[in-house]
Design an enzyme around this catalytic site. Sequence first.
Site, PDB file in Angstrom:
ATOM      1  N   GLY A 265      70.702  71.029  22.580  1.00 29.39           N
ATOM      2  CA  GLY A 265      69.599  70.261  21.998  1.00 29.39           C
ATOM      3  C   GLY A 265      68.621  69.785  23.065  1.00 29.39           C
ATOM      4  O   GLY A 265      67.402  69.758  22.843  1.00 29.39           O
TER       5      GLY A 265
ATOM      6  N   CYS B 136      74.818  59.636  25.385  1.00 29.92           N
ATOM      7  CA  CYS B 136      74.118  60.190  26.537  1.00 29.92           C
ATOM      8  C   CYS B 136      73.686  59.078  27.474  1.00 29.92           C
ATOM      9  O   CYS B 136      73.441  59.314  28.643  1.00 29.92           O
ATOM     10  CB  CYS B 136      72.917  60.996  26.074  1.00 29.92           C
ATOM     11  SG  CYS B 136      73.331  62.072  24.712  1.00 29.92           S
TER      12      CYS B 136
HETATM   13  N1  PLP Z   1      68.756  64.972  20.365  1.00 31.80           N
HETATM   14  C1  PLP Z   1      69.571  64.120  19.730  1.00 31.80           C
HETATM   15  C2  PLP Z   1      69.028  63.316  18.585  1.00 31.80           C
HETATM   16  C3  PLP Z   1      70.895  63.968  20.138  1.00 31.80           C
HETATM   17  O1  PLP Z   1      71.689  63.109  19.500  1.00 31.80           O
HETATM   18  C4  PLP Z   1      71.362  64.739  21.232  1.00 31.80           C
HETATM   19  C5  PLP Z   1      72.752  64.573  21.741  1.00 31.80           C
HETATM   20  O2  PLP Z   1      73.304  63.496  21.748  1.00 31.80           O
HETATM   21  C6  PLP Z   1      70.480  65.630  21.854  1.00 31.80           C
HETATM   22  C7  PLP Z   1      69.183  65.717  21.395  1.00 31.80           C
HETATM   23  C8  PLP Z   1      70.919  66.477  23.002  1.00 31.80           C
HETATM   24  O3  PLP Z   1      71.647  67.589  22.543  1.00 31.80           O
HETATM   25  P1  PLP Z   1      72.661  68.337  23.533  1.00 31.80           P
HETATM   26  O4  PLP Z   1      73.795  67.412  23.774  1.00 31.80           O
HETATM   27  O5  PLP Z   1      73.053  69.589  22.787  1.00 31.80           O
HETATM   28  O6  PLP Z   1      71.894  68.655  24.779  1.00 31.80           O
END
Ligand code: PLP
Length: 390
Positions: free
Chosen positions: A73, A327
């Site tokens: 993502g 994150c």
């Molecule tokens: N966007 C949102 C809303 C998310 O919750 C996350 C992950 O927590 C991401 C983007 C990032 O995705 P990825 O972990 O696959 O890089």
Amino acid sequence: MGRIYLDHSATTPVRTEVREAMEPFLAESDGFGNASSIHSYGQHAKAALDNSRELLAAALGAEPSEITFTSGGTEADNLALIGLAFAHRAKGDHVIVSSIEHDAILNSAKFLESAGFRVTYVAVDSFGLVDPQSISDAIDEKTIVVSIMHANNEVGTIQPIREIAAIARERGVLFHSDAVQSFGQLPVFVDDLGVHALSVSSHKIYGPKGVGALYLRRGIGITPLLYGGGQERDRRSGTENIPGIVGFAEATRLLLAERDANSERMQVLRNGFLQKATAQIEGLRINGHPTRRLPNNINFSVPGVEGEAMLLNLDIAGIAASSGSACASGSIEPSHVLLAMNLPAECVRSALRLTLGRKTTEAELYATLETLVRTTQRLRQMTDHTLTAA
Ligand code: PLP
């Protein structure tokens, strides 16, 4: 009762069927090939890549040629915001995002600022909702792209994406939506939402980590972030992660068969939990929108109880939760989402997120509530003692 996992918005376990679907593409038999190779190993990998692309495209109501596989993502969000801004620089220098986007968007926006673009960070209300009118007001003749997430990862608030997308289209502005959290729980169809671009991620839907995709409507130019062999129609160079992509597609196939039923079940469990929690924990305040929210999302504050302290106590009791976005964990920065929603500092410090999954049971939620009630009493008593002693 064993350990209880209530952090499905951070990540989900890979389903057995998904692991089994991936296995042949890791093995030494004939599935490990490079999709660009001419020989049969390559052809096998290429066929799997094509099938996976078709499956994901169909799940989003898109064409296979509109899907670019990425490393997740984060990369899909970076590619969308930075790639669209640079590709359409001749039109202007302005980008619009909301103040509660995931860091993958917010930090891409900051990068764009450092590269000379102007960014408007649109405010949200106390429920975390973006007012479509504020997007309309922020658009000027130099606006290239607007990016607003479909559903928020911390409080689960679902944005009025159709209305915002319609405004962007009317004004001739590109519109991207981060659907990383919503895809696993809500219908996500690109034409229905009216988006030009949309991000999804595999590990939020019981697929492997490190794979995701960007949908980009046919005919729209984008500047790549990665340069190399020209894979993914020149939009994303690098040997394709075939096992990951196959796993993502299988997770998507399984998701579509169960999404509606699972979401309905989780919503009932969630509502029941919140009702009991509100009755049993004095002062509990629910964060996010009362109805426009992801069915699996619980986010509340318990004034007087530090979120981090509660998290540690839950962990000791075998319960995995989150105090903000995963994150951002590891840092003690207060949640930018809750701050943007103008929550009192006390509520920001004491926020807790529980996110349900396809296997979450009512018994697990009961056990969690019991621990929460007990821990709240103990932590509040400790605070009282400290205050008396001071
Ligand atoms: N966007 C949102 C809303 C998310 O919750 C996350 C992950 O927590 C991401 C983007 C990032 O995705 P990825 O972990 O696959 O890089």
